[in-house]
Motif scaffolding. Sequence first.
Motif, PDB file in Angstrom:
ATOM      1  N   THR A   1       0.846  -1.181   0.000  1.00 35.92           N
ATOM      2  CA  THR A   1       0.000   0.000   0.000  1.00 35.92           C
ATOM      3  C   THR A   1       0.889   1.241   0.000  1.00 35.92           C
ATOM      4  O   THR A   1       1.623   1.448   0.957  1.00 35.92           O
ATOM      5  CB  THR A   1      -0.911   0.026   1.235  1.00 35.92           C
ATOM      6  OG1 THR A   1      -1.630  -1.205   1.290  1.00 35.92           O
ATOM      7  CG2 THR A   1      -1.889   1.186   1.177  1.00 35.92           C
ATOM      8  N   PRO A   2       0.840   2.019  -1.057  1.00 38.94           N
ATOM      9  CA  PRO A   2       1.663   3.240  -1.084  1.00 38.94           C
ATOM     10  C   PRO A   2       1.260   4.181   0.047  1.00 38.94           C
ATOM     11  O   PRO A   2       0.071   4.343   0.328  1.00 38.94           O
ATOM     12  CB  PRO A   2       1.354   3.875  -2.441  1.00 38.94           C
ATOM     13  CG  PRO A   2       0.738   2.784  -3.249  1.00 38.94           C
ATOM     14  CD  PRO A   2       0.091   1.849  -2.281  1.00 38.94           C
ATOM     15  N   LYS A   3       2.248   4.763   0.712  1.00 36.90           N
ATOM     16  CA  LYS A   3       1.983   5.692   1.792  1.00 36.90           C
ATOM     17  C   LYS A   3       1.861   7.094   1.207  1.00 36.90           C
ATOM     18  O   LYS A   3       2.567   7.442   0.269  1.00 36.90           O
ATOM     19  CB  LYS A   3       3.101   5.656   2.832  1.00 36.90           C
ATOM     20  CG  LYS A   3       3.128   4.348   3.587  1.00 36.90           C
ATOM     21  CD  LYS A   3       4.006   4.486   4.791  1.00 36.90           C
ATOM     22  CE  LYS A   3       3.869   3.228   5.623  1.00 36.90           C
ATOM     23  NZ  LYS A   3       3.953   3.473   7.017  1.00 36.90           N
ATOM     24  N   GLU A   4       0.942   7.837   1.772  1.00 43.14           N
ATOM     25  CA  GLU A   4       0.778   9.234   1.355  1.00 43.14           C
ATOM     26  C   GLU A   4       1.965  10.034   1.884  1.00 43.14           C
ATOM     27  O   GLU A   4       2.422   9.817   3.002  1.00 43.14           O
ATOM     28  CB  GLU A   4      -0.524   9.802   1.923  1.00 43.14           C
ATOM     29  CG  GLU A   4      -1.767   9.106   1.377  1.00 43.14           C
ATOM     30  CD  GLU A   4      -1.960   9.282  -0.104  1.00 43.14           C
ATOM     31  OE1 GLU A   4      -1.676  10.394  -0.620  1.00 43.14           O
ATOM     32  OE2 GLU A   4      -2.348   8.305  -0.772  1.00 43.14           O
ATOM     33  N   PRO A   5       2.467  10.972   1.082  1.00 40.76           N
ATOM     34  CA  PRO A   5       3.569  11.809   1.573  1.00 40.76           C
ATOM     35  C   PRO A   5       3.129  12.585   2.808  1.00 40.76           C
ATOM     36  O   PRO A   5       2.002  13.041   2.901  1.00 40.76           O
ATOM     37  CB  PRO A   5       3.871  12.762   0.417  1.00 40.76           C
ATOM     38  CG  PRO A   5       3.117  12.240  -0.758  1.00 40.76           C
ATOM     39  CD  PRO A   5       2.073  11.296  -0.264  1.00 40.76           C
ATOM     40  N   ALA A   6       4.033  12.721   3.775  1.00 43.06           N
ATOM     41  CA  ALA A   6       3.711  13.410   5.042  1.00 43.06           C
ATOM     42  C   ALA A   6       3.549  14.897   4.848  1.00 43.06           C
ATOM     43  O   ALA A   6       4.082  15.540   4.031  1.00 43.06           O
ATOM     44  CB  ALA A   6       4.793  13.140   6.072  1.00 43.06           C
TER      45      ALA A   6
END
Length: 160
Positions: A155-160
């Motif tokens: 699952t790609p993580k959203e940029p912080a």
Amino acid sequence: MTIPNRTTLATLRRMLPAQVASLPAADLAALLDEVAKLKADGKQLSDLLHEGLDRRFGEAATAARRAEGKDTGRVRLEADGVEVVADLPKRVEWNQARLAEAVQTLREWGEDPADYVGTELTVTEARFAAWPPRIRALFEPARTLRPGRPTYALTPKEPA
């Protein structure tokens, strides 16, 4: 969301497993997502096609089976110069409680049920794990644990 310069399914088809293993995780996640969509689309198309085939040939196949004196099995039809093989497999289900009664009756008659029925004993892992150690130890010699096929979800993580 399209990731620029990422590996496509067309490229994936030409790759070896070692090359796939070296891809960036974001590419792997996107490829997994695309393959899942293709599978879902393929299932939907397959279901639609089979429903259409059943509507087109189902009644004729049923009539052909009836003419051959059978409810299930394979029959051959012809449509537009094409041979159609329509198969309706048997799906037999046995009532376990009634089978147990029949096996008991065989024993009472002095027959060996193994001559007539196969028996497969199963133990769920949840039950096995809940057993007292003494009971588990009794059954462990009959238990073989084999790993299944590994699965991965990315699952790609959203940029912080």
